[in-house]
Design a protein around this motif. Sequence first.
Motif, PDB file in Angstrom:
ATOM      1  N   ALA A   1      15.396  26.535   8.924  1.00  0.00           N
ATOM      2  CA  ALA A   1      14.320  26.034   7.720  1.00  0.00           C
ATOM      3  C   ALA A   1      13.849  26.756   7.508  1.00  0.00           C
ATOM      4  CB  ALA A   1      14.026  24.477   8.833  1.00  0.00           C
ATOM      5  N   ASP A   2      12.907  27.934   7.984  1.00  0.00           N
ATOM      6  CA  ASP A   2      11.853  28.522   7.307  1.00  0.00           C
ATOM      7  C   ASP A   2      12.977  29.157   6.039  1.00  0.00           C
ATOM      8  OD1 ASP A   2      10.023  27.415   8.712  1.00  0.00           O
ATOM      9  OD2 ASP A   2       9.726  28.995  10.190  1.00  0.00           O
ATOM     10  N   ARG A   3      14.307  29.836   6.366  1.00  0.00           N
ATOM     11  CA  ARG A   3      14.780  30.607   6.066  1.00  0.00           C
ATOM     12  C   ARG A   3      15.738  30.077   4.971  1.00  0.00           C
ATOM     13  NH1 ARG A   3      19.262  33.298   8.093  1.00  0.00           N
ATOM     14  NH2 ARG A   3      19.159  31.538   9.869  1.00  0.00           N
ATOM     15  N   LEU A   4      15.930  28.527   5.229  1.00  0.00           N
ATOM     16  CA  LEU A   4      16.100  28.108   3.343  1.00  0.00           C
ATOM     17  C   LEU A   4      15.555  27.504   2.947  1.00  0.00           C
ATOM     18  CD1 LEU A   4      18.238  25.291   6.041  1.00  0.00           C
ATOM     19  CD2 LEU A   4      19.499  27.489   4.458  1.00  0.00           C
ATOM     20  N   ALA A   5      14.629  27.553   3.199  1.00  0.00           N
ATOM     21  CA  ALA A   5      13.180  26.670   2.092  1.00  0.00           C
ATOM     22  C   ALA A   5      13.306  28.665   1.413  1.00  0.00           C
ATOM     23  CB  ALA A   5      11.507  26.226   3.379  1.00  0.00           C
ATOM     24  N   ALA A   6      13.072  29.026   2.669  1.00  0.00           N
ATOM     25  CA  ALA A   6      12.802  31.031   1.798  1.00  0.00           C
ATOM     26  C   ALA A   6      13.416  31.412   0.419  1.00  0.00           C
ATOM     27  CB  ALA A   6      12.299  32.333   2.994  1.00  0.00           C
ATOM     28  N   ALA A   7      14.839  30.845   0.637  1.00  0.00           N
ATOM     29  CA  ALA A   7      15.814  31.656   0.099  1.00  0.00           C
ATOM     30  C   ALA A   7      15.924  30.434  -1.661  1.00  0.00           C
ATOM     31  CB  ALA A   7      16.788  30.658  -0.132  1.00  0.00           C
ATOM     32  N   THR A   8      15.295  28.948  -1.212  1.00  0.00           N
ATOM     33  CA  THR A   8      15.090  28.279  -1.910  1.00  0.00           C
ATOM     34  C   THR A   8      13.830  28.150  -2.982  1.00  0.00           C
ATOM     35  OG1 THR A   8      15.681  26.096  -0.885  1.00  0.00           O
ATOM     36  CG2 THR A   8      14.275  25.715  -2.905  1.00  0.00           C
ATOM     37  N   ARG A   9      12.909  29.068  -2.529  1.00  0.00           N
ATOM     38  CA  ARG A   9      11.539  29.647  -3.186  1.00  0.00           C
ATOM     39  C   ARG A   9      12.052  31.021  -4.399  1.00  0.00           C
ATOM     40  NH1 ARG A   9       8.951  28.269   1.606  1.00  0.00           N
ATOM     41  NH2 ARG A   9       8.819  30.586   2.049  1.00  0.00           N
ATOM     42  N   ALA A  10      12.884  31.585  -3.038  1.00  0.00           N
ATOM     43  CA  ALA A  10      12.800  32.740  -4.621  1.00  0.00           C
ATOM     44  C   ALA A  10      14.120  32.663  -5.160  1.00  0.00           C
ATOM     45  CB  ALA A  10      13.848  33.977  -3.038  1.00  0.00           C
ATOM     46  N   SER A  11      14.801  31.120  -5.075  1.00  0.00           N
ATOM     47  CA  SER A  11      15.800  31.026  -6.314  1.00  0.00           C
ATOM     48  C   SER A  11      15.037  30.418  -7.680  1.00  0.00           C
ATOM     49  CB  SER A  11      17.110  29.954  -5.520  1.00  0.00           C
ATOM     50  OG  SER A  11      16.802  28.911  -5.930  1.00  0.00           O
ATOM     51  N   ARG A  12      13.659  30.901  -7.933  1.00  0.00           N
ATOM     52  CA  ARG A  12      12.870  29.885  -9.102  1.00  0.00           C
ATOM     53  C   ARG A  12      13.993  28.676  -9.457  1.00  0.00           C
ATOM     54  NH1 ARG A  12      12.003  35.733  -8.831  1.00  0.00           N
ATOM     55  NH2 ARG A  12       9.912  36.018  -8.984  1.00  0.00           N
ATOM     56  N   GLY A  13      14.595  27.663  -9.028  1.00  0.00           N
ATOM     57  CA  GLY A  13      14.586  26.283  -9.431  1.00  0.00           C
ATOM     58  C   GLY A  13      16.437  26.514  -9.201  1.00  0.00           C
ATOM     59  N   ALA A  14      16.755  27.748  -9.273  1.00  0.00           N
ATOM     60  CA  ALA A  14      18.427  27.941  -9.561  1.00  0.00           C
ATOM     61  C   ALA A  14      19.135  26.527  -8.422  1.00  0.00           C
ATOM     62  CB  ALA A  14      19.332  29.430  -9.173  1.00  0.00           C
ATOM     63  N   ILE A  15      18.717  27.162  -6.534  1.00  0.00           N
ATOM     64  CA  ILE A  15      19.176  26.296  -6.427  1.00  0.00           C
ATOM     65  C   ILE A  15      18.204  26.017  -4.587  1.00  0.00           C
ATOM     66  CG2 ILE A  15      21.834  27.894  -6.257  1.00  0.00           C
ATOM     67  CD1 ILE A  15      20.295  28.928  -3.748  1.00  0.00           C
ATOM     68  N   ARG A  16      18.958  24.644  -4.493  1.00  0.00           N
ATOM     69  CA  ARG A  16      18.454  24.451  -3.116  1.00  0.00           C
ATOM     70  C   ARG A  16      18.257  23.935  -2.497  1.00  0.00           C
ATOM     71  NH1 ARG A  16      15.755  18.731  -1.747  1.00  0.00           N
ATOM     72  NH2 ARG A  16      14.276  18.503  -0.640  1.00  0.00           N
TER      73      ARG A  16
END
Length: 203
Positions: free
Chosen positions: A21-36
């Motif tokens: 869950a934490d890694r999925l959330a971190a990738a979402t934040r890092a993409s700046r809205g490109a992916i969730r």
Amino acid sequence: MAETTPAATTALPRSPLSHAADRLAAATRASRGAIRLAELPFLTQLTVRLDAKGAAAEAVGLSLDLQLPLQPNTVVRSGELTVLWLGPDEWLLVGRPGCEQELEGRVRQAAGEEPVSVVDVSAQRTTLLVSGPRAHDLLAHGCSLDLHPRAFGPGRCAQTTLGRTQVVLVARDEPRAGFWVLVRSTFAGYLADWLLDAATEYV
């Protein structure tokens, strides 16, 4: 004197991707809205099989406040319930967590004496949400389907492979809602790792 033992405690269920869950959330934040990327755990999932041309199909549809989809690879939604066409006589009912018994009861009562099979497969799969402006591009890295909205738009579903993993892919009912990826629990960790790796292009 009677011996007493502490009441057994019931462990809370853990979703197949709770560790990610934490890694999925971190990738979402890092993409700046490109992916969730997120897990939608514990959704109710029931496989229903019956004669699509028989009386039970219409009765079950009425009990669910919708018409079972008869066109291949289509999805029908009513409220919190989503019904996926999986075959000429097979559908997958996806609902909110915890409504397995309620849904099964409604289907069986509506079918009456007509032949029907209802199997609770909620524990078999978990669901990943993949959304955002680059969701199509992300999934295209590992899926052979044409995911352009003209070919696989809202209201479509397919049994396919993603990153060499068998999944049920669902285009949600609004273009910005993205996709559901229903994957067997035993392969969920692998698929999450694959998605996170593929998503590095967008972070």
